[in-house]
Enzyme design. Structure first.
Site, mmCIF file in Angstrom:
data_model
loop_
_atom_site.group_PDB
_atom_site.id
_atom_site.type_symbol
_atom_site.label_atom_id
_atom_site.label_comp_id
_atom_site.label_asym_id
_atom_site.label_seq_id
_atom_site.Cartn_x
_atom_site.Cartn_y
_atom_site.Cartn_z
ATOM 1 N N LYS A 164 0.860 -1.195 0.000
ATOM 2 C CA LYS A 164 0.000 0.000 0.000
ATOM 3 C C LYS A 164 0.885 1.230 0.000
ATOM 4 C CE LYS A 164 -2.824 0.444 3.537
ATOM 5 N NZ LYS A 164 -4.074 0.126 4.234
ATOM 6 N N LEU A 165 0.654 2.095 -1.001
ATOM 7 C CA LEU A 165 1.447 3.307 -1.147
ATOM 8 C C LEU A 165 0.674 4.497 -0.589
ATOM 9 C CD1 LEU A 165 2.581 2.781 -4.864
ATOM 10 C CD2 LEU A 165 3.837 2.149 -2.775
ATOM 11 N N LYS A 166 1.350 5.326 0.201
ATOM 12 C CA LYS A 166 0.757 6.581 0.661
ATOM 13 C C LYS A 166 0.809 7.591 -0.484
ATOM 14 C CE LYS A 166 -0.025 5.939 5.184
ATOM 15 N NZ LYS A 166 -1.334 6.198 5.828
ATOM 16 N N ASP A 192 -3.310 4.762 -0.188
ATOM 17 C CA ASP A 192 -3.997 5.455 0.904
ATOM 18 C C ASP A 192 -3.829 6.952 0.696
ATOM 19 O OD1 ASP A 192 -5.107 6.399 3.227
ATOM 20 O OD2 ASP A 192 -3.803 5.276 4.586
ATOM 21 N N ASN A 194 -5.327 9.308 2.594
ATOM 22 C CA ASN A 194 -5.522 10.046 3.856
ATOM 23 C C ASN A 194 -6.414 11.281 3.671
ATOM 24 O OD1 ASN A 194 -2.470 8.753 4.612
ATOM 25 N ND2 ASN A 194 -4.017 8.701 6.218
ATOM 26 N N GLU A 214 -7.749 3.646 -0.250
ATOM 27 C CA GLU A 214 -8.130 3.932 1.131
ATOM 28 C C GLU A 214 -8.329 5.431 1.341
ATOM 29 O OE1 GLU A 214 -6.156 1.644 4.112
ATOM 30 O OE2 GLU A 214 -6.014 3.334 5.497
ATOM 31 N N ASP A 239 -11.006 4.596 6.482
ATOM 32 C CA ASP A 239 -10.170 4.512 7.689
ATOM 33 C C ASP A 239 -10.611 5.622 8.647
ATOM 34 O OD1 ASP A 239 -8.137 4.536 9.577
ATOM 35 O OD2 ASP A 239 -6.491 4.758 8.179
ATOM 36 N N LYS A 263 -8.886 -0.072 13.207
ATOM 37 C CA LYS A 263 -7.722 0.207 14.056
ATOM 38 C C LYS A 263 -8.174 0.230 15.506
ATOM 39 C CE LYS A 263 -5.005 2.780 10.690
ATOM 40 N NZ LYS A 263 -4.627 4.101 10.174
HETATM 41 MG MG MG Z 1 -5.090 4.926 6.441
#
Ligand code: MG
Length: 370
Positions: A164-166, A192, A194, A214, A239, A263
């Site tokens: 998974k790449l940010k 992701d 964010n 994500e 998330d 989480k």
């Molecule tokens: Mg996340």
């Protein structure tokens, strides 16, 4: 609120709060900035026989991921949450789920250790028979294309199940995803955002055959997420948006996603996480356990949830040596196939390394029962 473990009937004698500074093996780079030192609050709950239970607050150093941050959690634990629990009073604090998760985790761990029972078995009572090992997602931070390609190459060699790449909408991030996909055409790949992606960048990313995107839209923007979900076939994982079972139900009603990143640290503890996993199953959503770059204390607790077969998507949880050297617990390790081994000892399943803990401690406060 009645988070897991906070019952006041466990002969709780003392709670020690420690503020830790732990150098990260690799810097943590995402849409919300960069961290090289992990600033954590660790809670130790001690009973009359001197037995200890451990919990971790995984808030970041600055309030850039959610509103919580380490210094604020420290104050809320010291001034509100711990005094209430030591006095047997109800906890009357709004918000602060990561601080609550730390105290709930410590008292839960203590209660389980007193009974010689593992958190894995406790969670399995709700989520079903646990697995011994959990397939792993490697989360790779933002950076120059050559750095990201080298990091992905290293993780692929370690046998990760998914990478998974940010990302942000920046063109250089989109070019990195394109380069990774061209280098590894068959890799299970996710991104992701964010909460930073717009329609253009979302659609550009979905051209890369991703397992999921994500948190593309901001946490509160479930309508925006639902709009993106209608624009393609790529599943959306939520998330930051999913703060509770109620938030998950709202997201599902709007069609705002397909998967939830569970989480335990962010939701208020393992019991809260279990409730979200069961709700996701009932709503037809997939689920996976995410990480907060925890120490072994928080990661072991998260693995107890990730062990369930209901968490079918690989977990964002890795071995200790990918994050901290040394960790403050006996290390969490992977098997020969790169899967994370679920600790099965009493309580959270790992033991505290007192030397490493003391070396990382920069502040400490002891609070006793009246
Ligand atoms: Mg996340």
């Amino acid at each position: 609120m009645d988070p897991d473990g906070l019952r006041g009937d466990q002969e709780l004698q003392r709670v020690t709060l420690r503020r830790l500074r732990l150098p990260l093996v690799l810097p943590l780079r995402s849409a919300h900035g960069e961290e090289r030192i992990r600033d954590l609050v660790v809670v130790e709950a001690v009973d009359g026989a001197g037995r200890s239970g451990w919990g971790e607050c995984s808030a970041l150093a600055r309030p850039t991921y959610t509103a919580e941050h380490a210094a604020g959690a420290w104050a809320v634990l010291r001034d509100e949450l711990v005094p209430a629990v030591l006095a047997g009073r109800a906890v009357e604090v709004v918000g602060h789920p990561m601080a609550l998760a730390a105290l709930a985790g410590a008292t839960r761990d203590l209660a389980l250790r007193r009974r010689g029972r593992s958190l894995v078995d406790h969670v399995a009572g709700s989520l079903g028979r646990p697995r011994d090992v959990v397939p792993r997602t490697a989360v790779v931070g933002r950076g120059p294309v050559d750095d990201v390609l080298a990091a992905v190459d290293d993780e692929v060699a370690r046998g990760v199940a998914l990478v998974k790449l940010k990302v942000t909408p920046r063109s250089d991030d989109l070019e990195v995803v394109d380069a990774v996909r061209r280098t590894w055409p068959d890799l299970d790949l996710a991104v992701d955002g964010n909460g930073t992606l717009d329609v253009r960048s979302f659609l550009a990313l979905t051209a890369h055959r991703l397992a999921y995107v994500e948190q593309p839209a901001p946490a509160e923007d479930l309508v925006g997420s639902a709009d993106l979900a209608r624009r393609g076939d790529t599943p959306i994982a939520l998330d930051e948006s999913i703060t509770s079972v109620d938030a998950l139900r709202s997201a599902a009603a709007l069609g705002a996603g397909h998967l939830v990143n569970v989480k335990p640290a962010r939701l208020g503890g393992t019991d809260a996480a279990v409730d979200v996993v069961l709700a996701a199953r009932d709503l037809g959503w997939g689920a996976f356990v995410g990480g907060m770059v925890e120490s072994g204390v928080g990661r072991a607790a998260a693995l107890a949830v990730a062990a369930s077969e209901l968490l079918a998507v690989p977990a964002d949880l890795g071995p200790s040596d990918r994050y901290l050297d040394p960790d403050i617990t006996t290390p969490i390790v992977v098997d020969g196939a790169g899967r994370v081994v679920v600790p099965t000892g009493s309580g959270i399943g790992v033991e505290i390394d007192g030397v490493a803990l003391d070396a990382a401690t920069v502040d400490r406060v002891d609070l006793g029962a009246a």
